[in-house]
Design a protein around this motif. Structure first.
Motif, mmCIF file in Angstrom:
data_model
loop_
_atom_site.group_PDB
_atom_site.id
_atom_site.type_symbol
_atom_site.label_atom_id
_atom_site.label_comp_id
_atom_site.label_asym_id
_atom_site.label_seq_id
_atom_site.Cartn_x
_atom_site.Cartn_y
_atom_site.Cartn_z
ATOM 1 N N ASN A 1 0.834 -1.152 0.091
ATOM 2 C CA ASN A 1 0.074 0.060 0.246
ATOM 3 C C ASN A 1 0.907 1.141 0.062
ATOM 4 O O ASN A 1 0.389 2.344 -0.597
ATOM 5 C CB ASN A 1 -0.813 -0.077 1.171
ATOM 6 C CG ASN A 1 -2.174 -1.068 1.059
ATOM 7 O OD1 ASN A 1 -2.260 -1.398 0.042
ATOM 8 N ND2 ASN A 1 -2.644 -1.308 2.189
ATOM 9 N N SER A 2 1.969 1.140 0.658
ATOM 10 C CA SER A 2 2.867 2.363 0.773
ATOM 11 C C SER A 2 4.300 2.145 -0.362
ATOM 12 O O SER A 2 4.949 3.016 0.085
ATOM 13 C CB SER A 2 3.136 2.844 2.139
ATOM 14 O OG SER A 2 4.038 1.401 2.591
ATOM 15 N N GLU B 1 5.625 2.029 -4.230
ATOM 16 C CA GLU B 1 5.095 2.519 -5.455
ATOM 17 C C GLU B 1 5.791 1.258 -6.386
ATOM 18 O O GLU B 1 7.175 1.040 -6.541
ATOM 19 C CB GLU B 1 5.763 3.812 -5.772
ATOM 20 C CG GLU B 1 5.418 4.086 -7.435
ATOM 21 C CD GLU B 1 5.862 5.639 -7.530
ATOM 22 O OE1 GLU B 1 5.704 5.871 -8.754
ATOM 23 O OE2 GLU B 1 6.264 6.403 -6.547
ATOM 24 N N CYS C 1 -10.156 3.716 -6.113
ATOM 25 C CA CYS C 1 -9.958 4.557 -4.918
ATOM 26 C C CYS C 1 -11.360 4.562 -4.088
ATOM 27 O O CYS C 1 -11.405 4.592 -2.903
ATOM 28 C CB CYS C 1 -9.646 6.043 -5.395
ATOM 29 S SG CYS C 1 -7.791 5.922 -5.524
ATOM 30 N N GLN D 1 -10.495 -0.825 0.820
ATOM 31 C CA GLN D 1 -8.957 -1.314 0.568
ATOM 32 C C GLN D 1 -8.870 -2.603 0.984
ATOM 33 O O GLN D 1 -8.067 -3.596 0.178
ATOM 34 C CB GLN D 1 -7.944 -0.381 1.205
ATOM 35 C CG GLN D 1 -7.735 1.022 0.698
ATOM 36 C CD GLN D 1 -7.402 0.926 -0.595
ATOM 37 O OE1 GLN D 1 -6.427 0.787 -1.216
ATOM 38 N NE2 GLN D 1 -8.361 1.311 -1.580
ATOM 39 N N ASN E 1 -1.866 1.738 -7.368
ATOM 40 C CA ASN E 1 -1.514 2.464 -6.121
ATOM 41 C C ASN E 1 -2.928 3.029 -5.760
ATOM 42 O O ASN E 1 -3.392 4.177 -6.452
ATOM 43 C CB ASN E 1 -0.432 3.630 -6.684
ATOM 44 C CG ASN E 1 -0.057 4.634 -5.299
ATOM 45 O OD1 ASN E 1 -0.677 4.247 -4.537
ATOM 46 N ND2 ASN E 1 1.019 5.244 -5.664
ATOM 47 N N THR F 1 -3.078 4.202 -2.422
ATOM 48 C CA THR F 1 -2.835 4.681 -0.899
ATOM 49 C C THR F 1 -3.667 6.060 -0.727
ATOM 50 O O THR F 1 -4.033 6.614 -1.834
ATOM 51 C CB THR F 1 -1.437 5.146 -1.019
ATOM 52 O OG1 THR F 1 -0.870 6.401 -1.908
ATOM 53 C CG2 THR F 1 -0.297 3.891 -1.251
ATOM 54 N N THR F 2 -3.967 6.262 0.471
ATOM 55 C CA THR F 2 -4.818 7.397 0.789
ATOM 56 C C THR F 2 -4.275 8.631 0.367
ATOM 57 O O THR F 2 -5.220 9.524 -0.425
ATOM 58 C CB THR F 2 -4.856 7.537 2.233
ATOM 59 O OG1 THR F 2 -5.106 6.361 2.774
ATOM 60 C CG2 THR F 2 -5.714 8.798 2.755
ATOM 61 N N GLU F 3 -3.007 9.002 0.173
ATOM 62 C CA GLU F 3 -2.531 9.981 -0.205
ATOM 63 C C GLU F 3 -2.581 10.128 -2.085
ATOM 64 O O GLU F 3 -3.202 11.058 -2.727
ATOM 65 C CB GLU F 3 -0.976 10.152 -0.232
ATOM 66 C CG GLU F 3 -0.340 11.392 -0.787
ATOM 67 C CD GLU F 3 1.304 11.526 -0.417
ATOM 68 O OE1 GLU F 3 1.936 12.428 -0.809
ATOM 69 O OE2 GLU F 3 1.585 10.559 0.556
ATOM 70 N N HIS F 4 -2.524 9.173 -2.788
ATOM 71 C CA HIS F 4 -2.572 9.000 -4.051
ATOM 72 C C HIS F 4 -4.141 9.204 -4.182
ATOM 73 O O HIS F 4 -4.458 9.973 -5.407
ATOM 74 C CB HIS F 4 -2.342 7.612 -4.585
ATOM 75 C CG HIS F 4 -2.467 7.541 -6.147
ATOM 76 N ND1 HIS F 4 -1.211 8.034 -7.159
ATOM 77 C CD2 HIS F 4 -3.128 6.750 -6.909
ATOM 78 C CE1 HIS F 4 -1.818 7.834 -8.217
ATOM 79 N NE2 HIS F 4 -2.788 6.986 -8.329
#
Length: 373
Positions: free
Chosen positions: A65-66, A68, A338, A342, A365, A367-370
């Motif tokens: 998840n974190s 790339e 998204c 998850q 990808n 992830t929350t940020e992505h």
């Protein structure tokens, strides 16, 4: 006089599986292509992880998840002359396509050499063998085998096969495609006939980013095809939507993507509908030594290469996409993935992990940020 096809200068590989799946097109010399592998350390590292079996463990523990994942064509540095000719020029596109082919070839050789991987279609289970033989189309006049993958331009390839066999006048004829008539399937032949063609014919298939293909199937089958809504949609809603198990009014035309994913998690990959069965299970690239694996992302150039390689007449071209075709954009795929819980996505990826790893597609990808972007 009709124009002659572009000559890619390909020589067919005659070696066993220990050799490359294909020989490169000669847009660049072999030394340049060999040097290109040096710019792909992240991809090669990724393939080592895959070959060791560590990728599945990483997915199970949520470690990706974190992280790339490296892109399929490498990242960062490129060949110097690619910068000179421009990344969007035909020559640059051709070089990138060749690099991608080499990465796939090496990946398949590495993965398929692992213990317990099938070595031929005769080492598959009866169900696995039945599936692949029913998806390989035969053309005896031009001596090729094509393993079709639904949602990867297979309808257009079937049009090409029908034109080559004389069943269709041209690929642009406006008729509804019949996916069974005027086509010869490998499953209809005797074992000795199958063996001969697998050994001597040019064999190819086309692949697509796994989640993009899955989303394309979902939008098409549950958004447009009533028979799929009735056969699968009703069952999915009754099984996964709270309070609807005994609702006779369910029509199956409003299945959510999350409900569809829940359904896939409960399905055996070897018994799935062909539109969402993993590409690996449909075409068994370890059991069938494909000479060429094209991609949906490079469809135009890869299709032209195949037509040239099989010696198709110059007037036979690969069809343009239909006007009604709704492509899955990067933004659309991003939105759907998204929007998924998850936990669901982490559970789904192992079912398609061979599609990601063998055909060198990066894991999504989410992830929350992505996803925030």
């Amino acid at each position: 006089m009709l124009p002659r096809r572009q000559d890619y200068g390909v020589k067919r590989s005659g070696g066993a599986r220990s050799g490359s799946v294909i020989n490169f097109r000669s847009a660049v010399n072999s030394g340049s292509v060999r040097r290109s592998s040096a710019v792909l350390p992240s991809v090669l590292t990724f393939l080592v992880i895959v070959a060791s079996g560590g990728l599945l463990l990483m997915i199970e523990k949520g470690m990706l998840n974190s992280m790339e994942t490296p892109p399929p064509r490498g990242s960062g540095r490129r060949l110097d002359f690619m910068r000179q000719i421009g990344k969007n020029s035909p020559a640059a596109v051709d070089v990138e396509s060749q690099i991608l082919q080499e990465i796939r070839n090496r990946t398949i050789r590495t993965m398929c050499s692992q213990k317990n991987m099938p070595r031929s279609i005769w080492s598959l289970s009866p169900l696995q063998r039945k599936t692949v033989l029913q998806h390989v189309l035969v053309n005896d006049q031009y001596h090729f085998l094509y393993c079709y993958v639904p949602k990867v331009a297979c309808s257009n390839w079937k049009r090409v096969l029908k034109v080559l066999s004389g069943a269709l006048e041209n690929v642009d004829v406006n008729i509804k495609m019949n996916h069974q008539s005027d086509l010869l399937f490998l499953s209809s032949l005797k074992p000795e006939e199958i063996r001969y063609r697998l050994k001597h014919y040019f064999k190819f298939m086309f692949v697509r980013e796994p989640m993009e293909r899955l989303l394309s199937a979902y939008r098409n089958k549950f958004g447009e095809i009533q028979s799929y809504q009735k056969k699968y949609g009703v069952e999915i809603i009754k099984r996964y939507r709270k309070g609807r198990a005994k609702d006779a009014a369910v029509t199956g035309d409003d299945v959510t993507f999350a409900e569809f994913v829940h359904y896939l998690l409960d399905e055996d990959v070897e018994r799935m509908n062909e539109h969402w069965m993993p590409m690996y299970n449909l075409c068994q690239p370890c059991a069938v030594n494909y000479d060429f694996i094209g991609s949906h992302e490079q469809l135009e150039s890869d299709a032209e290469y195949v037509l040239q390689r099989i010696g198709a007449p110059p007037y036979v071209h690969f069809p343009e996409r239909q006007t009604w075709y709704k492509p899955v954009t990067t933004e659309t795929l991003h939105y759907y993935l998204c929007s998924l819980p998850q936990k669901l996505l982490r559970e789904l990826l192992p079912k398609y992990i061979l599609d990601f790893s063998l055909f060198t597609y990066p894991l999504p990808n989410t992830t929350t940020e992505h996803c925030r972007h």
